[in-house]
Design an enzyme around this catalytic site. Sequence first.
Site, PDB file in Angstrom:
ATOM      1  N   ARG A  72      25.607 -26.335 -29.763  1.00 38.11           N
ATOM      2  CA  ARG A  72      24.666 -26.529 -28.644  1.00 38.11           C
ATOM      3  C   ARG A  72      25.399 -27.138 -27.439  1.00 38.11           C
ATOM      4  O   ARG A  72      25.129 -26.791 -26.307  1.00 38.11           O
ATOM      5  CB  ARG A  72      23.507 -27.418 -29.077  1.00 38.11           C
ATOM      6  CG  ARG A  72      22.327 -26.681 -29.679  1.00 38.11           C
ATOM      7  CD  ARG A  72      22.696 -25.766 -30.834  1.00 38.11           C
ATOM      8  NE  ARG A  72      21.545 -25.156 -31.457  1.00 38.11           N
ATOM      9  CZ  ARG A  72      20.939 -25.621 -32.555  1.00 38.11           C
ATOM     10  NH1 ARG A  72      21.410 -26.681 -33.185  1.00 38.11           N
ATOM     11  NH2 ARG A  72      19.892 -24.998 -33.048  1.00 38.11           N
TER      12      ARG A  72
ATOM     13  N   ASP B 293      25.996 -21.082 -33.676  1.00 37.28           N
ATOM     14  CA  ASP B 293      24.541 -21.057 -33.477  1.00 37.28           C
ATOM     15  C   ASP B 293      24.306 -20.268 -32.200  1.00 37.28           C
ATOM     16  O   ASP B 293      25.260 -19.951 -31.473  1.00 37.28           O
ATOM     17  CB  ASP B 293      23.968 -22.482 -33.353  1.00 37.28           C
ATOM     18  CG  ASP B 293      22.552 -22.571 -33.919  1.00 37.28           C
ATOM     19  OD1 ASP B 293      21.685 -21.823 -33.419  1.00 37.28           O
ATOM     20  OD2 ASP B 293      22.317 -23.345 -34.858  1.00 37.28           O
TER      21      ASP B 293
ATOM     22  N   HIS C   7      19.773 -18.111 -36.943  1.00 35.69           N
ATOM     23  CA  HIS C   7      20.506 -18.873 -35.913  1.00 35.69           C
ATOM     24  C   HIS C   7      21.747 -18.109 -35.449  1.00 35.69           C
ATOM     25  O   HIS C   7      22.806 -18.712 -35.237  1.00 35.69           O
ATOM     26  CB  HIS C   7      20.937 -20.239 -36.468  1.00 35.69           C
ATOM     27  CG  HIS C   7      19.823 -21.240 -36.530  1.00 35.69           C
ATOM     28  ND1 HIS C   7      19.427 -21.982 -35.462  1.00 35.69           N
ATOM     29  CD2 HIS C   7      19.006 -21.604 -37.549  1.00 35.69           C
ATOM     30  CE1 HIS C   7      18.421 -22.780 -35.810  1.00 35.69           C
ATOM     31  NE2 HIS C   7      18.149 -22.560 -37.071  1.00 35.69           N
TER      32      HIS C   7
ATOM     33  N   GLU D 107      16.101 -21.679 -41.594  1.00 33.94           N
ATOM     34  CA  GLU D 107      15.211 -21.220 -40.522  1.00 33.94           C
ATOM     35  C   GLU D 107      15.384 -19.761 -40.083  1.00 33.94           C
ATOM     36  O   GLU D 107      15.150 -19.457 -38.916  1.00 33.94           O
ATOM     37  CB  GLU D 107      15.351 -22.137 -39.308  1.00 33.94           C
ATOM     38  CG  GLU D 107      14.964 -23.572 -39.604  1.00 33.94           C
ATOM     39  CD  GLU D 107      15.068 -24.483 -38.396  1.00 33.94           C
ATOM     40  OE1 GLU D 107      14.146 -25.251 -38.161  1.00 33.94           O
ATOM     41  OE2 GLU D 107      16.103 -24.437 -37.693  1.00 33.94           O
TER      42      GLU D 107
ATOM     43  N   TRP E  15      17.075 -31.210 -46.215  1.00 35.93           N
ATOM     44  CA  TRP E  15      16.664 -31.804 -44.932  1.00 35.93           C
ATOM     45  C   TRP E  15      15.152 -31.896 -44.805  1.00 35.93           C
ATOM     46  O   TRP E  15      14.631 -32.551 -43.933  1.00 35.93           O
ATOM     47  CB  TRP E  15      17.263 -31.038 -43.759  1.00 35.93           C
ATOM     48  CG  TRP E  15      16.786 -29.626 -43.553  1.00 35.93           C
ATOM     49  CD1 TRP E  15      17.154 -28.533 -44.281  1.00 35.93           C
ATOM     50  CD2 TRP E  15      15.882 -29.140 -42.556  1.00 35.93           C
ATOM     51  NE1 TRP E  15      16.539 -27.406 -43.800  1.00 35.93           N
ATOM     52  CE2 TRP E  15      15.752 -27.742 -42.723  1.00 35.93           C
ATOM     53  CE3 TRP E  15      15.186 -29.744 -41.503  1.00 35.93           C
ATOM     54  CZ2 TRP E  15      14.945 -26.949 -41.916  1.00 35.93           C
ATOM     55  CZ3 TRP E  15      14.388 -28.949 -40.681  1.00 35.93           C
ATOM     56  CH2 TRP E  15      14.275 -27.571 -40.901  1.00 35.93           C
TER      57      TRP E  15
ATOM     58  N   TYR F 123      18.142 -37.771 -38.825  1.00 37.97           N
ATOM     59  CA  TYR F 123      18.410 -36.832 -37.730  1.00 37.97           C
ATOM     60  C   TYR F 123      18.621 -37.669 -36.467  1.00 37.97           C
ATOM     61  O   TYR F 123      17.670 -38.144 -35.849  1.00 37.97           O
ATOM     62  CB  TYR F 123      17.257 -35.837 -37.569  1.00 37.97           C
ATOM     63  CG  TYR F 123      17.443 -34.569 -38.379  1.00 37.97           C
ATOM     64  CD1 TYR F 123      18.068 -34.604 -39.628  1.00 37.97           C
ATOM     65  CD2 TYR F 123      17.018 -33.336 -37.903  1.00 37.97           C
ATOM     66  CE1 TYR F 123      18.249 -33.447 -40.370  1.00 37.97           C
ATOM     67  CE2 TYR F 123      17.193 -32.173 -38.638  1.00 37.97           C
ATOM     68  CZ  TYR F 123      17.814 -32.239 -39.875  1.00 37.97           C
ATOM     69  OH  TYR F 123      17.991 -31.096 -40.608  1.00 37.97           O
TER      70      TYR F 123
ATOM     71  N   THR G 110      22.604 -31.252 -31.125  1.00 41.56           N
ATOM     72  CA  THR G 110      22.911 -31.691 -29.760  1.00 41.56           C
ATOM     73  C   THR G 110      22.203 -30.902 -28.654  1.00 41.56           C
ATOM     74  O   THR G 110      22.691 -30.866 -27.531  1.00 41.56           O
ATOM     75  CB  THR G 110      24.442 -31.649 -29.514  1.00 41.56           C
ATOM     76  OG1 THR G 110      24.879 -30.299 -29.707  1.00 41.56           O
ATOM     77  CG2 THR G 110      25.192 -32.589 -30.425  1.00 41.56           C
ATOM     78  N   GLU G 111      21.066 -30.307 -28.954  1.00 41.84           N
ATOM     79  CA  GLU G 111      20.354 -29.609 -27.864  1.00 41.84           C
ATOM     80  C   GLU G 111      20.182 -30.521 -26.650  1.00 41.84           C
ATOM     81  O   GLU G 111      20.317 -30.087 -25.504  1.00 41.84           O
ATOM     82  CB  GLU G 111      18.958 -29.154 -28.319  1.00 41.84           C
ATOM     83  CG  GLU G 111      18.943 -27.966 -29.236  1.00 41.84           C
ATOM     84  CD  GLU G 111      18.929 -28.375 -30.701  1.00 41.84           C
ATOM     85  OE1 GLU G 111      19.439 -29.480 -31.025  1.00 41.84           O
ATOM     86  OE2 GLU G 111      18.421 -27.593 -31.522  1.00 41.84           O
TER      87      GLU G 111
HETATM   88  C1  ACM Z   1      17.931 -27.814 -39.873  1.00 42.94           C
HETATM   89  O1  ACM Z   1      17.550 -28.868 -39.330  1.00 42.94           O
HETATM   90  N1  ACM Z   1      17.502 -26.659 -39.420  1.00 42.94           N
HETATM   91  C2  ACM Z   1      18.848 -27.824 -40.992  1.00 42.94           C
END
Ligand code: ACM
Length: 670
Positions: free
Chosen positions: A147, A176, A253, A309, A374, A399, A449-450
């Site tokens: 990011r 990503d 991603h 995701e 997570w 996080y 780090t977005e």
């Molecule tokens: C995650 O936070 N998508 C691993």
Amino acid sequence: MTNKPLAALLFGCMITAQAASAQSLLPKPQSFNAGKGAFSTATTKVKLINEVGADAENIYSKQWSAKADNNAQQVVRFTRLANATSPEAYNLHITKDTLLISAASADGFRFAWQTVEQLKQKNGIMACDVQDAPAFKWRSLMLDVSRHFQPISFLKKQIDVMAQYKFNRLHLHLTDAAGWRIEIKRYPRLTSLAAWREGKTWKEWSKLGCKYKNEGEEGAYGGYYTQDELRDLVKYAAERGITIVPEIEMPGHSAEVLTAYPELSCTHEPYKQMDFCPGSVATYDFLENVLKEVMDIFPSKYIHVGGDEADKASWPSCPLCQQKMKELGTDKDGLQAHLIAHFGKFLTDHGRQLVGWDEVIAGNLAKNTTVMVWRGLEKAQEAIDHGYDVVLSPSGYWYLDYYQDAPDTQPEAIGGFLPLEKVYSYVPGGTLPEDVRSKITGVQANLWTEYVPTAEHVEYMLYPRALAIAEIGWNGTKTKNYPEFRKRAIVECERLHKQGVNTFDLKKERGERPESFKTTKHKAIGCNITFNHRYEDKYKAQGDKTLVDGQHGGWTYGDQKWQGFLGNKGYCLDLTIDLGKVQKISTVAADFMQAYGAWVFFPSEYKISFSEDGQNFKEVYNKKSEVDRDIQLGFRNLAWKGNAKTRYIRVQGSTTEDGGWLFTDEIIVK
Ligand code: ACM
Ligand code: ZN
């Protein structure tokens, strides 16, 4: 009689002195006993005895060989630690004349030396006995360099800091949608295109439509690590006891790859797909070729393949995916499981082990799989039931992209609220049975780090919170004491500052939202609520009476005080409070939160209606407002004020944002 208080006094002094000494160590060692005096470092001559050869070579030559003298009084000795419980275990025996370090391996000597560094004081190295070994074999930080790209020099600086606190893994999120960061010689477009974007920050890139640019083109932001740079980094980390675990995301991603090589997606369209096509042979060829180069750079036994995701949206209508699902007799989730299992086997065949986020859990993976949990402890249980290793990185606790203090005092973050105390409060495995908990192999903090664009900001988000994970990872949780830990963390922040590390200033911490500490008495407390559209179970907080319990939410919607409403074409928030009897009221007020990154909004429309009979409602308040996308995190109180008589109060709220959430914490009626 007179002796008794004196003895007690002396004993008391001893305890205090001991506690003060141990206070200088972070992570806290398993066993520490203070001695008398210190091993002077001012001395110019020491007798050097190295019984372990190369394992202690680094410390030996860097710290002592220039002072070697066989006739010296002070002795520095390195010995093998017998019957060690871990390869990283070590013991120290330090007196005025002796510095004895025993360890089980080179890493043990390295970590022992980090303890010695923390024991240094004005007159030398504090005399003591330490017996130490880690609670968890995987102690890690994850840095998201996709990011926002950070240079190798910055990563080396972080490795130095991590080594100080006995971390032994650095997980790099190298790929990503926001940018591919590793040179792959066979696929040059990954670094000539997919590593560069329009928009310096992730936020700008998002706003500009998530576009990529060619390397060197005007306005192209990003970067990548060459293979040589990464090899050098791997060596640098290994010399400090740290293994670099590379992550190559699949199947989700992956928008950047699928724009550089559109033939790897289901529709072959650049800028359209997030997920690889798992029905296509080309995907497997590509990822195998990438992983071969990755394995050539990174000697790590562990190779992370992401797995989180994937939205799999293009798979059901893709002919190749359909064919593959038919062949396997499975659905789209089974297709993901098939892809992950394929790469688990591929890595095993190459002498490596697959690591993945907890979406990878399925029964058909190689037994040597490591699952990074997570989302919740049930995932840890599931992974352990399958016989996989488990590293915990719970989003609600570790996080580190969440706010660490009152949001109005902090740089913009993704949302949430995660002060040091909450990070430290996590007990790995918490409520799981002891036999399951004991199988958890690791702990890890993740820094996505977005919203963290600069190197200074990365450090600010990491420290001191990463120190809590270091402490839990090394020392475990048996003797947790937050006030005492906080004092040590403050000392370490000062030390880090001197080293040029930009930490959050713990001494100026403001803490949780003040409203969350107060209880408000009002006319609706304990009243029945009829939900015309129900809250979402995930954010039910305390259930049906949450909004009339007198409690207010904190800085984050996830604190079980805010209640969350979603969906519904009309009003996602739609409820009626029954005051029990008709009565005079003058206020109906509620707080709302906006957390843009989490798709939580202030109501676009909010209205209040009254009724005496529960049938015929009269609208008394209607507030409409446009969505303000510049409010990353905000709080708004919406209130009707006047004079009325009512028994039933209907409250309705909606958002114009598709899939948007509304969160409210208390509906105050006065
Ligand atoms: C995650 O936070 N998508 C691993
Ligand atoms: Zn497909």
